[in-house]
Write an enzyme that holds these catalytic residues in place. Structure first.
Site, short mmCIF file in Angstrom:
data_model
loop_
_atom_site.label_atom_id
_atom_site.label_comp_id
_atom_site.label_asym_id
_atom_site.label_seq_id
_atom_site.Cartn_x
_atom_site.Cartn_y
_atom_site.Cartn_z
N GLY B 255 -35.33 5.56 8.99
CA GLY B 255 -34.25 6.03 9.84
C GLY B 255 -33.41 4.90 10.42
CG HIS B 256 -30.25 6.02 13.12
ND1 HIS B 256 -29.18 6.77 13.52
CD2 HIS B 256 -31.31 6.54 13.78
CE1 HIS B 256 -29.57 7.68 14.38
NE2 HIS B 256 -30.85 7.56 14.56
#
Lengths: 345, 345, 345
Positions: B255-256
């Site tokens: 994920g970011h």
């Protein structure tokens, strides 16, 4: 986005109409040569939208209430539900209703045969052998020495590596990559499948991880189907093998050197780690994971989200993480619920 | 589909033969200059198919029975298994047999160096800098201002976004997309990898969700490898960072804003949620999941299918969902089994 | 790889500077027309790197220590954190700080409007309708009879099948495949998404599995977003439907005939099996799995790695495998820990 019947409209090709006699023949039911058999049907439809010009289907008890209200012209059902079929609907009672239904649907919606077409943008390497009636889409690349059997359909943007062999009647979906692989006949790869890339192998060296050469292949047996965006790594020292007839769903991971027997089923997002072996007719449900170097016996069934850390016997049903027999798993669940309610001191 | 030895046939390039002296040199074993060292070998093979012209390998006790029956000419083993090597087979006893084996295999199967080739169908943007000996396959697109270092191999159908920087010696597999990213040297991306797309960020607005601009990048350190069809989102306000030497398997989600330290291992189908940080040498096993905004200490090991909801200390081994120490997990399993058998009232 | 502020550099387009008055207007805060409102800002940045020329943000208590040390010029915060904002920083107190923040970031980084560009390498079928200001990248293929609405951006290597309908303002990422589908307006598909392929349907025949024709479509409502490498199978007898505004993360699997209501959230690597129905505002967390043919009520929340085997009521929170209420799950965890410590005889 107008309502429509399944298989209608611009997305699907449809044949027909077909008479009840045709339908009976397609599913192997005995003919009685009554007037009813001359009635023609236009297609298939679910219970709640079918009209008298459609053939419908039921095999899940959950949808039994819909059966009683259906307006379908005819319906494929098992004996157990035959009495619930409305009087205006012709019951087509089958021992294997889902199979029969599949064949009725296929009668109206046959697989479109491949044509001999090669899009001019496709890039074909040297010494590539291409059979008859092979369809090659735009932006396809085929490496040197590859062989493509008769009647294959290679969709757009596919990359087939050097020396790959693809048997007759295969269908390779958009954006698939295949390398270091030999495919049997009638293999179907859905869009985005990755076949034959390096397995996850590395050794710990003095300056970090060192990649171990992956020197095996991927062998896919006749009739294998692999779902969208699934990944099958090639073997390291032996081959990764998927036995004939096996069906693999979307987003599944198959590690290097894994062997699947015939007619195995691996449902979406499951993963099988390196060198694990499945015998014939094994089912692995969604999101299950199998560690490496274990052996799963014939007809074993691995439940959804199961975490299998050791061998599973033929015919066993396991679930849970770590895996245990179904019965034990649900007994554990009940035990724990009971104990939690008691608020143990 | 004839039987073959690993690394043979049309799929692989092979060098050799090499003498035992060459092999010893490749793996750092002392020479004794005996007649034996002049014997030449053609390649590598697993224990059960190796002939006297092959070098084989064992490091998993599970396969010890195969060792006793092998016909391999030489075999890389640890000291523990040396006594089980048949008398006709030369033992190559190593402290790190898997590493040594990897180097023997690499001797016969070196990485093919890149050539300076640009397929005419590739579409290269403006102000793109391309180093020496860069190989660019068919249907590749490279956006304006991108930089590709010396010796890179960009396979067919790859899409490299504007301003992306790729260090020397990288290998980008078919159908990869890279945007908003800076890659170090010797990065390997397997087919279908997605790097740099928007993270999963949205706010609840009056008319539904509103996408939050994702303004960070993806930074991949030297020697990072990312497996097929894995996805690494770019950061939202900071960068998503994968530390040098880390190895990520297939179908992994990062994920970011996630940060991985050096030489982390993330096995297939694991997922790491936004803003979580892993220090160096962390291992995340297959199908494990880490929630966002947590911290995993150096050398921690997260077991398969583990669900990590809070920080993990350096060096800890956790498993289960929710995560707990290995020992506690297996004690819980045993406790529950025992209680279930007692049929608690 | 020089340090930079988010949204700066070659990867991003940026507008500005904007005055505090502009910022207040973007997020709906009342103006006071003080001198402060004339101060201009260059962009957004996280707490620890922001300078007085940046606007920053806090809504996670975990990062409160950073707030006290920030040098940001202004900061979007909730009332709860307003008192912790340093005296040199302008607090922008909002009821929905994340939403407000998103809009500030969007002010500086607006979505780049589409241009009317068709790359000459794109292959467009017959009778394709293409709206105004549509951007079509290199190596795109669009099948016969497809319709692309105004303002769409179709990135490179995309394959759009025959008769597919795409509403206005959609953004289709690289390497996406879409077939048998109708997309509403403002749909965003990230790279590698697979829409509309056959579902996993087969019947057991005398000679192995027989594929059941998949005769439904995929319908994506307005504003739907689907993350990288996710897969959405088309329906078998009905349509697979994703309700307007729903957000699906990376590597998610949606089986045939699944229905999602409006504004559902499905986080990375979750999977929803065939024919399951989610009502509006359902959240499915990462790696959760739902079996087929079940019903999930409005606003239910399914926890990470949850295994849902039966219907879930509206508003319920479930977790665990099998799924149970959150409270029950954590009570079970505590019970088992306690019992294990007691070493039951």
């Amino acid at each position: 986005m107008s309502a429509s019947f399944p298989g209608e409209g611009a997305f699907f090709q449809r044949r027909g109409p077909f008479s009840l006699a045709d339908v009976k023949q397609a599913i192997g039911l005995p003919r009685d040569h009554g007037a009813e058999e001359a009635v023609e049907y236009e297609g298939v439809a679910p219970l709640h939208t079918a009209t008298k010009r459609h053939i419908s289907f039921l095999d899940n008890r959950r949808y039994l209430p819909l059966l009683k209200e259906t307006h379908a012209g005819a319906i494929v059902v098992s004996r157990a539900f035959a009495d619930s079929v409305p009087s205006d609907t012709v019951p087509l009672v089958c021992e294997s209703p889902y199979l029969a239904w599949s064949r009725v649907a296929r009668l109206f919606h046959p697989i479109v045969p491949s044509r001999s077409v090669r899009h001019p943008s496709a890039i074909i390497g040297q010494n590539v052998e291409i059979g008859e009636n092979v369809e090659i889409g735009p932006f396809v690349t085929i490496g040197d020495g590859a062989r493509i059997g008769d009647g294959c359909v290679i969709a757009g943007h596919v990359a087939i590596g050097a020396a790959v062999e693809i048997g007759a009647g295969c269908r390779i979906g958009s954006h698939v990559t295949v390398s270091h692989a030999i495919l049997g006949e009638r293999v179907v790869l859905y869009p985005g499948v990755r076949i034959g890339q390096d397995g996850f192998g590395f050794a710990v060296g003095p300056d970090g991880f060192e990649t171990v050469p992956q020197l095996g292949r991927v062998l896919l047996g006749d009739g294998v189907e692999i779902g969208a965006n699934s990944t099958i790594d090639r073997g390291s020292m032996k081959d990764t093998v998927i036995g004939g007839g096996s069906r693999i769903d979307n987003l599944v991971q198959i590690g290097h050197n894994v062997t699947l027997g015939r007619c195995c089923i691996v449902v979406a997002q499951a993963g099988i780690s390196g060198s694990t072996e499945l015998e014939d007719f094994v089912t692995v449900a969604a999101q299950a994971g199998l560690i490496g170097h274990i052996h799963i016996g014939e007809k074993a069934r691995v439940g959804a989200q199961c975490g299998v850390m050791s061998d599973v016997e033929a015919g066993a049903d396991v679930i849970g993480s770590p895996a245990m027999p179904f019965r034990e798993f649900f007994r554990n669940v009940a035990t724990l619920r009971k104990l939690s309610r008691k608020k143990p001191s």
